[in-house]
Design a protein around this motif. Sequence first.
Motif, mmCIF file in Angstrom:
data_model
loop_
_atom_site.group_PDB
_atom_site.id
_atom_site.type_symbol
_atom_site.label_atom_id
_atom_site.label_comp_id
_atom_site.label_asym_id
_atom_site.label_seq_id
_atom_site.Cartn_x
_atom_site.Cartn_y
_atom_site.Cartn_z
ATOM 1 N N PHE A 63 11.755 4.545 4.696
ATOM 2 C CA PHE A 63 11.594 4.736 6.135
ATOM 3 C C PHE A 63 10.231 4.239 6.600
ATOM 4 O O PHE A 63 10.121 3.557 7.616
ATOM 5 N N ALA A 64 9.182 4.548 5.869
ATOM 6 C CA ALA A 64 7.838 4.103 6.239
ATOM 7 C C ALA A 64 7.751 2.584 6.248
ATOM 8 O O ALA A 64 7.165 1.987 7.160
ATOM 9 N N GLU A 92 0.829 -1.205 0.000
ATOM 10 C CA GLU A 92 0.000 0.000 0.000
ATOM 11 C C GLU A 92 0.864 1.255 0.000
ATOM 12 O O GLU A 92 0.560 2.224 -0.701
ATOM 13 N N LEU A 93 1.940 1.223 0.781
ATOM 14 C CA LEU A 93 2.852 2.367 0.796
ATOM 15 C C LEU A 93 3.476 2.575 -0.583
ATOM 16 O O LEU A 93 3.626 3.697 -1.058
ATOM 17 N N VAL A 104 11.751 8.754 -2.102
ATOM 18 C CA VAL A 104 12.187 7.359 -1.993
ATOM 19 C C VAL A 104 12.603 7.067 -0.549
ATOM 20 O O VAL A 104 12.236 6.043 0.029
ATOM 21 N N GLY A 105 13.337 7.986 0.043
ATOM 22 C CA GLY A 105 13.747 7.827 1.442
ATOM 23 C C GLY A 105 12.558 7.728 2.372
ATOM 24 O O GLY A 105 12.548 6.904 3.296
ATOM 25 N N ASP A 106 11.543 8.554 2.123
ATOM 26 C CA ASP A 106 10.332 8.504 2.944
ATOM 27 C C ASP A 106 9.642 7.144 2.831
ATOM 28 O O ASP A 106 9.160 6.598 3.823
ATOM 29 N N GLN A 110 9.374 -2.717 11.724
ATOM 30 C CA GLN A 110 9.902 -2.684 13.079
ATOM 31 C C GLN A 110 8.768 -2.725 14.101
ATOM 32 O O GLN A 110 8.825 -3.481 15.072
ATOM 33 N N ALA A 111 7.729 -1.953 13.876
ATOM 34 C CA ALA A 111 6.596 -1.932 14.807
ATOM 35 C C ALA A 111 5.909 -3.291 14.855
ATOM 36 O O ALA A 111 5.583 -3.800 15.933
ATOM 37 N N GLN A 112 5.702 -3.885 13.695
ATOM 38 C CA GLN A 112 5.041 -5.188 13.664
ATOM 39 C C GLN A 112 5.920 -6.251 14.312
ATOM 40 O O GLN A 112 5.426 -7.123 15.024
#
Length: 81
Positions: A53-54, A32-33, A48-50, A60-62
Amino acid sequence: MIDRIGTIYEEAYSKSSTAVNEDMKLSEEIKELLAEADDRRSLSRDEVGDLVFAGSSTGQAQGFREGFRYAFALMFESLLG
């Protein structure tokens, strides 16, 4: 200690149905991102960096959530078993 954790991950958790399902969810979130990027012909370096990072933040959160759940499941199992 890190090697033991890696072994537990590789031999126990990563092959579980929970891990497989969570991996599929994570893949969908990242797709989706990236769908945003498909709408554009070219992205700037910052865009691209954003996206990178997203995607890494989502993973990481998952990973933290699933690791936390798995750790508690192991503790309860060891107390009951």
